[in-house]
Design a protein around this motif. Structure first.
Motif, PDB file in Angstrom:
ATOM      1  N   ASP A 166      -6.626  -9.396 -16.275  1.00 10.29           N
ATOM      2  CA  ASP A 166      -6.282 -10.606 -15.506  1.00 10.29           C
ATOM      3  C   ASP A 166      -6.922 -10.625 -14.129  1.00 10.29           C
ATOM      4  O   ASP A 166      -6.328 -11.150 -13.172  1.00 10.29           O
ATOM      5  N   GLY A 167      -8.104 -10.010 -14.002  1.00 15.31           N
ATOM      6  CA  GLY A 167      -8.798 -10.043 -12.716  1.00 15.31           C
ATOM      7  C   GLY A 167      -8.133  -9.225 -11.628  1.00 15.31           C
ATOM      8  O   GLY A 167      -8.341  -9.485 -10.444  1.00 15.31           O
ATOM      9  N   ARG A 168      -7.326  -8.245 -12.038  1.00 12.03           N
ATOM     10  CA  ARG A 168      -6.675  -7.389 -11.048  1.00 12.03           C
ATOM     11  C   ARG A 168      -7.214  -5.962 -11.154  1.00 12.03           C
ATOM     12  O   ARG A 168      -7.629  -5.519 -12.230  1.00 12.03           O
ATOM     13  N   THR A 169      -7.149  -5.248 -10.038  1.00  7.86           N
ATOM     14  CA  THR A 169      -7.710  -3.899  -9.964  1.00  7.86           C
ATOM     15  C   THR A 169      -6.789  -2.991  -9.169  1.00  7.86           C
ATOM     16  O   THR A 169      -6.248  -3.411  -8.139  1.00  7.86           O
ATOM     17  N   ARG A 170      -6.599  -1.757  -9.651  1.00 14.30           N
ATOM     18  CA  ARG A 170      -5.878  -0.762  -8.863  1.00 14.30           C
ATOM     19  C   ARG A 170      -6.883   0.208  -8.247  1.00 14.30           C
ATOM     20  O   ARG A 170      -7.716   0.787  -8.948  1.00 14.30           O
ATOM     21  N   LEU A 171      -6.790   0.367  -6.936  1.00 18.40           N
ATOM     22  CA  LEU A 171      -7.645   1.294  -6.202  1.00 18.40           C
ATOM     23  C   LEU A 171      -6.807   2.501  -5.797  1.00 18.40           C
ATOM     24  O   LEU A 171      -5.745   2.358  -5.186  1.00 18.40           O
ATOM     25  N   THR A 172      -7.249   3.699  -6.170  1.00 19.87           N
ATOM     26  CA  THR A 172      -6.592   4.936  -5.741  1.00 19.87           C
ATOM     27  C   THR A 172      -7.605   5.749  -4.951  1.00 19.87           C
ATOM     28  O   THR A 172      -8.676   6.077  -5.460  1.00 19.87           O
ATOM     29  N   THR A 173      -7.292   6.049  -3.700  1.00 14.60           N
ATOM     30  CA  THR A 173      -8.185   6.913  -2.928  1.00 14.60           C
ATOM     31  C   THR A 173      -7.434   8.184  -2.552  1.00 14.60           C
ATOM     32  O   THR A 173      -6.248   8.148  -2.231  1.00 14.60           O
ATOM     33  N   THR A 227       0.856  -1.187   0.000  1.00  8.18           N
ATOM     34  CA  THR A 227       0.000   0.000   0.000  1.00  8.18           C
ATOM     35  C   THR A 227       0.894   1.240   0.000  1.00  8.18           C
ATOM     36  O   THR A 227       1.772   1.372   0.855  1.00  8.18           O
ATOM     37  N   THR A 228       0.699   2.110  -0.986  1.00  7.52           N
ATOM     38  CA  THR A 228       1.488   3.336  -1.067  1.00  7.52           C
ATOM     39  C   THR A 228       0.668   4.504  -0.529  1.00  7.52           C
ATOM     40  O   THR A 228      -0.421   4.774  -1.034  1.00  7.52           O
ATOM     41  N   ILE A 229       1.172   5.175   0.485  1.00  9.50           N
ATOM     42  CA  ILE A 229       0.484   6.327   1.077  1.00  9.50           C
ATOM     43  C   ILE A 229       1.371   7.553   0.869  1.00  9.50           C
ATOM     44  O   ILE A 229       2.514   7.569   1.330  1.00  9.50           O
ATOM     45  N   THR A 230       0.871   8.559   0.155  1.00  7.73           N
ATOM     46  CA  THR A 230       1.668   9.728  -0.195  1.00  7.73           C
ATOM     47  C   THR A 230       0.948  11.004   0.213  1.00  7.73           C
ATOM     48  O   THR A 230      -0.229  11.179  -0.083  1.00  7.73           O
ATOM     49  N   SER A 231       1.687  11.898   0.867  1.00  9.07           N
ATOM     50  CA  SER A 231       1.152  13.233   1.148  1.00  9.07           C
ATOM     51  C   SER A 231       1.518  14.134  -0.020  1.00  9.07           C
ATOM     52  O   SER A 231       2.707  14.295  -0.336  1.00  9.07           O
ATOM     53  N   ASP A 232       0.518  14.727  -0.664  1.00  6.08           N
ATOM     54  CA  ASP A 232       0.772  15.587  -1.823  1.00  6.08           C
ATOM     55  C   ASP A 232       1.574  16.822  -1.397  1.00  6.08           C
ATOM     56  O   ASP A 232       1.289  17.431  -0.364  1.00  6.08           O
ATOM     57  N   PRO A 233       2.595  17.201  -2.182  1.00  7.97           N
ATOM     58  CA  PRO A 233       3.408  18.354  -1.775  1.00  7.97           C
ATOM     59  C   PRO A 233       2.723  19.702  -1.975  1.00  7.97           C
ATOM     60  O   PRO A 233       3.072  20.674  -1.306  1.00  7.97           O
ATOM     61  N   THR A 234       1.737  19.802  -2.880  1.00  3.59           N
ATOM     62  CA  THR A 234       1.193  21.126  -3.210  1.00  3.59           C
ATOM     63  C   THR A 234      -0.211  21.388  -2.668  1.00  3.59           C
ATOM     64  O   THR A 234      -0.593  22.545  -2.518  1.00  3.59           O
ATOM     65  N   VAL A 235      -0.982  20.343  -2.418  1.00  6.80           N
ATOM     66  CA  VAL A 235      -2.332  20.530  -1.870  1.00  6.80           C
ATOM     67  C   VAL A 235      -2.506  19.610  -0.656  1.00  6.80           C
ATOM     68  O   VAL A 235      -1.824  18.584  -0.559  1.00  6.80           O
ATOM     69  N   PRO A 236      -3.402  19.984   0.287  1.00  6.08           N
ATOM     70  CA  PRO A 236      -3.540  19.199   1.532  1.00  6.08           C
ATOM     71  C   PRO A 236      -4.343  17.911   1.299  1.00  6.08           C
ATOM     72  O   PRO A 236      -5.506  17.803   1.698  1.00  6.08           O
ATOM     73  N   LEU A 237      -3.692  16.963   0.685  1.00 12.69           N
ATOM     74  CA  LEU A 237      -4.346  15.743   0.215  1.00 12.69           C
ATOM     75  C   LEU A 237      -3.429  14.545   0.488  1.00 12.69           C
ATOM     76  O   LEU A 237      -2.208  14.668   0.395  1.00 12.69           O
ATOM     77  N   VAL A 238      -4.029  13.414   0.857  1.00  7.04           N
ATOM     78  CA  VAL A 238      -3.314  12.145   0.996  1.00  7.04           C
ATOM     79  C   VAL A 238      -3.797  11.220  -0.105  1.00  7.04           C
ATOM     80  O   VAL A 238      -5.006  11.131  -0.356  1.00  7.04           O
TER      81      VAL A 238
END
Lengths: 160, 160
Positions: free
Chosen positions: B118-125, B9-20
């Motif tokens: 191939d039955g795989r999914t990427r979820l981006t929140t 799981t990749t969790i990133t804090s955006d550098p320009t807007v207050p968003l994760v």
């Protein structure tokens, strides 16, 4: 009595986050300004610039409710929809907002009402989006005319 | 078959807007990952860290719907609520989110599902808030443990 059109609307783009802040005073108590935002019969009489006819599909202004409406002019229709995250009577409304012409763009809007005494109220609304480009495009899109004319119409409604 | 716990799981804090931004892949088709987010019977089986019991007050996951639920552990209760701005089947969910311990803090959340074949999914929140301080406090609050454990539980649910 003060003329209902003397109040200035302040529109500010926040320098650090992609947010627009609008501040406006009204010569009416908070409860009355609140009702003009929650009762769809009243909302249709002031929201948006003059000359557009507003029709509500649904407008269920309560915590967990939602809305959809159209503003029409010369046969052109502009649809908007969103949901009400929280509605605190005479104090605060948090809602989402999408203009369906840009269906993937969503703003998070917060309306705060402050009782200033003497039957006056300060309304502060903020619109937060996920990019500065999106925020700036919204500000230059003619939003200012709609906001100013809408609040003049709201002055008239509140004075009536 | 790939072990259900291999995905990072990749969790990133955006550098320009207050968003994760959180990115995670799943070994299941988008339709199945989507249903695990919209059916409250399924949501209660994976959302949040292990050891907390989740109970739904209401969870009406459709455009214009809303939700409220509690996560409980050792007699402590943590309540959450929000509204669903838009629900596009197997593609996108936009919702608001408040932890009632901080009732004035609201996040605008967007979930995007991408079919990888191939039955795989990427979820981006993404979670957007109105200040960097609020965003950073959320990230250091232990959010990472809840997200990682929750998605491991979701792997298990999808594999079952």
């Amino acid at each position: 009595m003060t003329s209902p059109s003397t109040h200035h609307t302040t529109i500010t783009s926040d320098p650090t986050v992609p947010l627009v802040r609008i501040v406006r005073e009204f010569d009416a108590p908070a409860e009355k300004v609140f009702r003009a935002h929650t009762d769809p019969e009243l909302v249709t009489r002031w929201l948006g610039p003059r000359g557009l006819e507003m029709r509500v599909e649904h407008y269920d202004c309560r915590t967990g409710g939602s809305y959809r409406y159209v503003q029409a002019e010369n046969g052109e229709e502009y649809w908007f929809h969103g949901s009400f995250h929280e509605v605190r009577p005479s104090e605060r409304i948090v809602q989402t907002f999408t203009f369906e012409g840009y269906p993937d763009a969503v703003a998070l809007e917060t309306l705060l009402l402050e009782d200033l005494g003497d039957g006056r109220t300060r309304l502060t609304t903020t619109s937060l989006v996920d990019s500065f480009e999106g925020r700036d495009a919204f500000v230059v899109s003619g939003m200012e005319v709609g906001v100013n004319e809408g609040y003049e119409r709201l002055d008239e409604l509140l004075a009536g």
